[in-house]
Design a protein around this motif. Structure first.
Motif, PDB file in Angstrom:
ATOM      1  N   UNK A   8      11.279   3.465  -0.860  1.00 59.76           N
ATOM      2  CA  UNK A   8      11.638   4.244   0.333  1.00 59.76           C
ATOM      3  C   UNK A   8      12.087   3.320   1.449  1.00 59.76           C
ATOM      4  N   UNK A   9      13.056   3.752   2.194  1.00 60.53           N
ATOM      5  CA  UNK A   9      13.467   3.034   3.399  1.00 60.53           C
ATOM      6  C   UNK A   9      12.502   3.442   4.507  1.00 60.53           C
ATOM      7  N   UNK A  10      11.750   2.478   5.008  1.00 58.47           N
ATOM      8  CA  UNK A  10      10.757   2.734   6.060  1.00 58.47           C
ATOM      9  C   UNK A  10      11.287   2.119   7.348  1.00 58.47           C
ATOM     10  N   UNK A  11      11.513   2.970   8.374  1.00 53.38           N
ATOM     11  CA  UNK A  11      12.147   2.463   9.584  1.00 53.38           C
ATOM     12  C   UNK A  11      11.217   2.528  10.798  1.00 53.38           C
ATOM     13  N   UNK A  12      11.713   2.006  11.908  1.00 52.31           N
ATOM     14  CA  UNK A  12      10.905   1.916  13.128  1.00 52.31           C
ATOM     15  C   UNK A  12      10.454   3.293  13.609  1.00 52.31           C
ATOM     16  N   UNK A  13      11.303   4.289  13.523  1.00 50.14           N
ATOM     17  CA  UNK A  13      10.925   5.640  13.953  1.00 50.14           C
ATOM     18  C   UNK A  13       9.816   6.201  13.075  1.00 50.14           C
ATOM     19  N   UNK A  14       9.932   6.021  11.751  1.00 52.06           N
ATOM     20  CA  UNK A  14       8.855   6.460  10.848  1.00 52.06           C
ATOM     21  C   UNK A  14       7.556   5.758  11.201  1.00 52.06           C
ATOM     22  N   UNK A  15       7.648   4.466  11.469  1.00 54.33           N
ATOM     23  CA  UNK A  15       6.469   3.667  11.784  1.00 54.33           C
ATOM     24  C   UNK A  15       5.805   4.177  13.061  1.00 54.33           C
ATOM     25  N   UNK A  16       6.585   4.415  14.101  1.00 53.78           N
ATOM     26  CA  UNK A  16       6.019   4.939  15.347  1.00 53.78           C
ATOM     27  C   UNK A  16       5.334   6.278  15.101  1.00 53.78           C
ATOM     28  N   UNK A  17       6.013   7.182  14.385  1.00 58.03           N
ATOM     29  CA  UNK A  17       5.428   8.486  14.097  1.00 58.03           C
ATOM     30  C   UNK A  17       4.102   8.344  13.336  1.00 58.03           C
ATOM     31  N   UNK A  18       4.060   7.429  12.381  1.00 59.20           N
ATOM     32  CA  UNK A  18       2.835   7.203  11.607  1.00 59.20           C
ATOM     33  C   UNK A  18       1.722   6.609  12.469  1.00 59.20           C
ATOM     34  N   UNK A  22       4.527   0.406  19.626  1.00 56.33           N
ATOM     35  CA  UNK A  22       4.912   0.275  18.216  1.00 56.33           C
ATOM     36  C   UNK A  22       6.014  -0.767  18.059  1.00 56.33           C
ATOM     37  N   UNK A  23       7.024  -0.713  18.903  1.00 53.95           N
ATOM     38  CA  UNK A  23       8.135  -1.658  18.817  1.00 53.95           C
ATOM     39  C   UNK A  23       7.646  -3.079  19.119  1.00 53.95           C
ATOM     40  N   UNK A  24       6.750  -3.232  20.073  1.00 53.53           N
ATOM     41  CA  UNK A  24       6.207  -4.555  20.386  1.00 53.53           C
ATOM     42  C   UNK A  24       5.463  -5.138  19.184  1.00 53.53           C
ATOM     43  N   UNK A  25       4.689  -4.311  18.496  1.00 51.41           N
ATOM     44  CA  UNK A  25       3.967  -4.777  17.306  1.00 51.41           C
ATOM     45  C   UNK A  25       4.945  -5.176  16.201  1.00 51.41           C
ATOM     46  N   UNK A  26       5.971  -4.378  16.011  1.00 48.97           N
ATOM     47  CA  UNK A  26       6.985  -4.658  14.991  1.00 48.97           C
ATOM     48  C   UNK A  26       7.728  -5.944  15.330  1.00 48.97           C
ATOM     49  N   UNK A  27       8.119  -6.109  16.576  1.00 48.75           N
ATOM     50  CA  UNK A  27       8.819  -7.326  16.990  1.00 48.75           C
ATOM     51  C   UNK A  27       7.927  -8.549  16.839  1.00 48.75           C
TER      52      UNK A  27
END
Length: 115
Positions: free
Chosen positions: A38-48, A61-66
């Motif tokens: 599955x393609x897992x993207x930043x929006x999915x990650x934030x929602x999760x 969420x974006x800060x953690x990903x970055x």
């Protein structure tokens, strides 16, 4: 000055010890997504993360990903107008260390459960 492998190992251990639950979950879900194809993207990650009660803001969420991307634990790739998250070999090692430490418990990804 060349860095010894022992220094690199200490640095890696220190980096992993500073990770929080949301970092663990991003690594965990990115690995699950890849395992399922599955393609897992930043929006999915934030929602999760929001669904799991870990954060309420996309900024967090974006800060953690970055942060994970800066540590070379994940790669973020622009694909079809989405920023997809992929775990790296260093991220897999970090995830393994976190799993072995029993510091955090996995939580289900609402996005991946739907796939």
């Amino acid at each position: 000055m060349p860095q010894s492998s022992q220094d690199s190992s200490k640095l890696f251990d220190e980096q992993v010890s500073r990770l929080h639950e949301l970092h663990y979950l991003v690594l965990f879900w990115a690995a699950q997504g890849e395992g399922r194809g599955c393609k897992y993207n930043i929006t999915n990650c934030f929602d999760d993360l929001k669904h799991a009660g870990v954060t309420r803001t996309k900024q967090t969420a974006v800060a953690a990903i970055e942060g994970l991307a800066t540590l070379c634990f994940i790669d973020i790739r622009d694909e079809r107008n989405r920023k997809n998250i992929y775990i790296t070999k260093y991220g897999a090692k970090a995830l393994e260390a976190l799993v072995m430490s029993n510091q955090f418990q996995p939580k289900p990804s609402a996005f991946l459960e739907e796939q």
